[in-house]
Motif scaffolding. Structure first.
Motif, PDB file in Angstrom:
ATOM      1  N   CYS A 156       0.870  -1.172   0.000  1.00  0.00           N
ATOM      2  CA  CYS A 156       0.000   0.000   0.000  1.00  0.00           C
ATOM      3  C   CYS A 156       0.909   1.225   0.000  1.00  0.00           C
ATOM      4  O   CYS A 156       1.744   1.376   0.908  1.00  0.00           O
ATOM      5  N   PRO A 157       0.792   2.096  -0.997  1.00  0.00           N
ATOM      6  CA  PRO A 157       1.725   3.227  -1.088  1.00  0.00           C
ATOM      7  C   PRO A 157       1.751   4.097   0.155  1.00  0.00           C
ATOM      8  O   PRO A 157       2.809   4.582   0.571  1.00  0.00           O
ATOM      9  N   GLU A 158       0.579   4.285   0.776  1.00  0.00           N
ATOM     10  CA  GLU A 158       0.500   5.172   1.929  1.00  0.00           C
ATOM     11  C   GLU A 158       1.263   4.637   3.135  1.00  0.00           C
ATOM     12  O   GLU A 158       1.679   5.398   4.011  1.00  0.00           O
ATOM     13  N   SER A 159       1.435   3.321   3.206  1.00  0.00           N
ATOM     14  CA  SER A 159       2.061   2.726   4.388  1.00  0.00           C
ATOM     15  C   SER A 159       3.574   2.599   4.262  1.00  0.00           C
ATOM     16  O   SER A 159       4.241   2.182   5.209  1.00  0.00           O
ATOM     17  N   ILE A 160       4.133   2.945   3.100  1.00  0.00           N
ATOM     18  CA  ILE A 160       5.578   2.843   2.915  1.00  0.00           C
ATOM     19  C   ILE A 160       6.259   4.018   3.601  1.00  0.00           C
ATOM     20  O   ILE A 160       6.001   5.170   3.279  1.00  0.00           O
ATOM     21  N   SER A 161       7.098   3.699   4.558  1.00  0.00           N
ATOM     22  CA  SER A 161       7.806   4.746   5.296  1.00  0.00           C
ATOM     23  C   SER A 161       9.302   4.550   5.143  1.00  0.00           C
ATOM     24  O   SER A 161       9.809   3.429   5.220  1.00  0.00           O
ATOM     25  N   THR A 162      10.018   5.639   4.932  1.00  0.00           N
ATOM     26  CA  THR A 162      11.473   5.579   4.827  1.00  0.00           C
ATOM     27  C   THR A 162      12.136   5.991   6.135  1.00  0.00           C
ATOM     28  O   THR A 162      13.356   6.168   6.183  1.00  0.00           O
ATOM     29  N   GLU A 163      11.344   6.131   7.201  1.00  0.00           N
ATOM     30  CA  GLU A 163      11.896   6.515   8.497  1.00  0.00           C
ATOM     31  C   GLU A 163      12.670   5.350   9.099  1.00  0.00           C
ATOM     32  O   GLU A 163      12.180   4.232   9.161  1.00  0.00           O
ATOM     33  N   MET A 164      13.886   5.632   9.591  1.00  0.00           N
ATOM     34  CA  MET A 164      14.714   4.582  10.165  1.00  0.00           C
ATOM     35  C   MET A 164      14.053   3.948  11.375  1.00  0.00           C
ATOM     36  O   MET A 164      14.196   2.740  11.616  1.00  0.00           O
ATOM     37  N   ALA A 165      13.296   4.718  12.152  1.00  0.00           N
ATOM     38  CA  ALA A 165      12.657   4.196  13.358  1.00  0.00           C
ATOM     39  C   ALA A 165      11.645   3.102  13.037  1.00  0.00           C
ATOM     40  O   ALA A 165      11.322   2.271  13.897  1.00  0.00           O
ATOM     41  N   GLU A 166      11.135   3.094  11.819  1.00  0.00           N
ATOM     42  CA  GLU A 166      10.133   2.106  11.431  1.00  0.00           C
ATOM     43  C   GLU A 166      10.707   0.995  10.553  1.00  0.00           C
ATOM     44  O   GLU A 166       9.968   0.147  10.058  1.00  0.00           O
ATOM     45  N   PHE A 167      12.014   0.997  10.381  1.00  0.00           N
ATOM     46  CA  PHE A 167      12.606   0.083   9.407  1.00  0.00           C
ATOM     47  C   PHE A 167      12.414  -1.386   9.765  1.00  0.00           C
ATOM     48  O   PHE A 167      12.059  -2.198   8.913  1.00  0.00           O
ATOM     49  N   GLU A 168      12.669  -1.754  11.025  1.00  0.00           N
ATOM     50  CA  GLU A 168      12.539  -3.160  11.402  1.00  0.00           C
ATOM     51  C   GLU A 168      11.111  -3.651  11.170  1.00  0.00           C
ATOM     52  O   GLU A 168      10.890  -4.773  10.730  1.00  0.00           O
ATOM     53  N   GLN A 169      10.151  -2.792  11.468  1.00  0.00           N
ATOM     54  CA  GLN A 169       8.746  -3.148  11.261  1.00  0.00           C
ATOM     55  C   GLN A 169       8.470  -3.375   9.781  1.00  0.00           C
ATOM     56  O   GLN A 169       7.763  -4.314   9.393  1.00  0.00           O
ATOM     57  N   LYS A 170       9.015  -2.532   8.939  1.00  0.00           N
ATOM     58  CA  LYS A 170       8.815  -2.678   7.496  1.00  0.00           C
ATOM     59  C   LYS A 170       9.507  -3.930   6.972  1.00  0.00           C
ATOM     60  O   LYS A 170       8.998  -4.619   6.082  1.00  0.00           O
ATOM     61  N   LEU A 171      10.679  -4.230   7.508  1.00  0.00           N
ATOM     62  CA  LEU A 171      11.401  -5.422   7.088  1.00  0.00           C
ATOM     63  C   LEU A 171      10.619  -6.677   7.462  1.00  0.00           C
ATOM     64  O   LEU A 171      10.502  -7.614   6.667  1.00  0.00           O
ATOM     65  N   ASP A 172      10.073  -6.703   8.675  1.00  0.00           N
ATOM     66  CA  ASP A 172       9.245  -7.839   9.095  1.00  0.00           C
ATOM     67  C   ASP A 172       8.057  -8.021   8.157  1.00  0.00           C
ATOM     68  O   ASP A 172       7.709  -9.143   7.781  1.00  0.00           O
ATOM     69  N   LEU A 173       7.426  -6.917   7.798  1.00  0.00           N
ATOM     70  CA  LEU A 173       6.265  -6.977   6.902  1.00  0.00           C
ATOM     71  C   LEU A 173       6.659  -7.555   5.548  1.00  0.00           C
ATOM     72  O   LEU A 173       5.981  -8.436   5.007  1.00  0.00           O
ATOM     73  N   ALA A 174       7.759  -7.064   4.987  1.00  0.00           N
ATOM     74  CA  ALA A 174       8.180  -7.517   3.661  1.00  0.00           C
ATOM     75  C   ALA A 174       8.533  -9.001   3.672  1.00  0.00           C
ATOM     76  O   ALA A 174       8.128  -9.754   2.782  1.00  0.00           O
ATOM     77  N   VAL A 175       9.277  -9.447   4.687  1.00  0.00           N
ATOM     78  CA  VAL A 175       9.653 -10.860   4.772  1.00  0.00           C
ATOM     79  C   VAL A 175       8.409 -11.730   4.949  1.00  0.00           C
ATOM     80  O   VAL A 175       8.287 -12.795   4.337  1.00  0.00           O
ATOM     81  N   HIS A 176       7.478 -11.283   5.773  1.00  0.00           N
ATOM     82  CA  HIS A 176       6.232 -12.023   5.998  1.00  0.00           C
ATOM     83  C   HIS A 176       5.485 -12.244   4.681  1.00  0.00           C
ATOM     84  O   HIS A 176       5.061 -13.363   4.373  1.00  0.00           O
ATOM     85  N   GLU A 177       5.336 -11.191   3.900  1.00  0.00           N
ATOM     86  CA  GLU A 177       4.593 -11.315   2.646  1.00  0.00           C
ATOM     87  C   GLU A 177       5.366 -12.119   1.605  1.00  0.00           C
ATOM     88  O   GLU A 177       4.780 -12.848   0.797  1.00  0.00           O
ATOM     89  N   MET A 178       6.679 -12.023   1.617  1.00  0.00           N
ATOM     90  CA  MET A 178       7.476 -12.808   0.687  1.00  0.00           C
ATOM     91  C   MET A 178       7.386 -14.295   1.016  1.00  0.00           C
ATOM     92  O   MET A 178       7.429 -15.152   0.125  1.00  0.00           O
TER      93      MET A 178
END
Length: 294
Positions: free
Chosen positions: A227-249
């Motif tokens: 979802c474009p709106e949920s993509i964040s480039t903030e370092m504080a949210e990086f681990e959360q985004k990485l978990d999401l990407a690995v989960h979906e992959m």
């Protein structure tokens, strides 16, 4: 056709993993504070995102057998037009690091031949009185879409199409260049959809498989759509985004409901009862569990 899973002839899952997310227990290995500082210092310079990777990185966990080779194909034109920083973040940081986490965990006993090519599916078949069968019409490349994305034409193998006027009156559609040294193609998009939160308050992405290998049943192509709106480039949210990407992959590579009944044991035999259905005594809701050996 079937899917090899866990410690099976086609795919292996190393023991040192996090059962909840499939990420190695040491999580990012040497991707620690130094990497965080490097990423943060370049957060506003998309051209230097790749500097977030430390030189000489050696994973602490190595997959046994042949490490699974995942090649991403990015289809982010619309996102890049509106949010080039988000597109660069997906291409240069999030997806490469997610792939690295997974390739440290999964290995294959039977890697795909190089280059990886997908068969064109026949839409209309001809059955001659002699018993000879030919394909008169192929499904278009658009018909072989991967969720809301598309498989590039260069990924398709050669195929024969026949006129139907007489047996053997056929022509060959040439093959594309394919993907060299690849076991799985991941189509990455940010098309969103009705399930996306327009405020971006909740994380959302979807992943799944779309092409399986005819010989093993193992997925060889899949997608992850953010979802474009949920993509964040903030370092504080990086681990959360990485978990999401690995989960979906993981959904794209192996853990998808449509694949469960195709799981096989180490000898290539189907599990006698891979899916266990239970009714929650409190809620009355049905739960479906996947049962495999420890």
């Amino acid at each position: 056709a079937f899917l090899y899973f866990a410690q099976q002839p086609g795919m292996q899952l190393t023991a040192d993993t996090d059962p909840a997310g499939g990420i190695p227990n040491d999580r990012f290995g040497q991707f620690g504070s130094d990497n965080g500082e490097a990423y943060e210092s370049q957060a506003n310079d998309s051209a230097k995102y790749a500097d977030a990777y430390p030189d000489g990185y050696t994973p602490k966990i190595q997959a046994a057998g042949s490490a699974m080779r995942i090649t991403p194909i990015f289809q982010l034109d619309e996102l890049r037009a509106q949010h080039p920083d988000k597109a660069n973040f997906l291409e240069d940081v999030l997806i490469p690091m997610s792939i690295q986490a997974l390739t440290r965990t999964f290995s294959l006993n039977y890697p795909s031949p190089s280059p990886l090519l997908f068969p064109r599916k026949c839409k209309t078949r001809l059955n001659w009185s002699s018993g000879q069968m030919e394909c008169q019409e192929l499904f278009s490349e658009g018909d072989q879409a991967c969720s809301g994305t598309f498989i590039p034409s260069y990924m398709f193998d050669e195929s024969e199409v026949c006129s139907g006027s007489r047996p053997g009156d056929c022509r060959v559609i040439p093959k594309g260049e394919g993907a060299p040294d690849t076991d799985f193609v991941l189509i990455v998009s940010a098309n969103g959809g009705p399930n996306c939160d327009p405020t971006g308050a909740s994380e959302s992405a979807q992943g799944g498989s779309c092409i399986r290998d005819d010989a093993t049943g193992r997925p060889v192509a899949g997608f992850i759509d953010f979802c474009p709106e949920s993509i964040s480039t903030e370092m504080a949210e990086f681990e959360q985004k990485l978990d999401l990407a690995v989960h979906e992959m993981l959904h794209a590579i192996v853990f998808e409901p449509s694949l469960f009944e195709s799981f096989r044991d180490a000898s290539g035999n189907p599990y006698p009862q891979p899916i266990i259905t239970q009714i929650d005594p409190v809620t009355g809701r049905e739960k479906r569990l996947v049962a495999t050996p420890k």
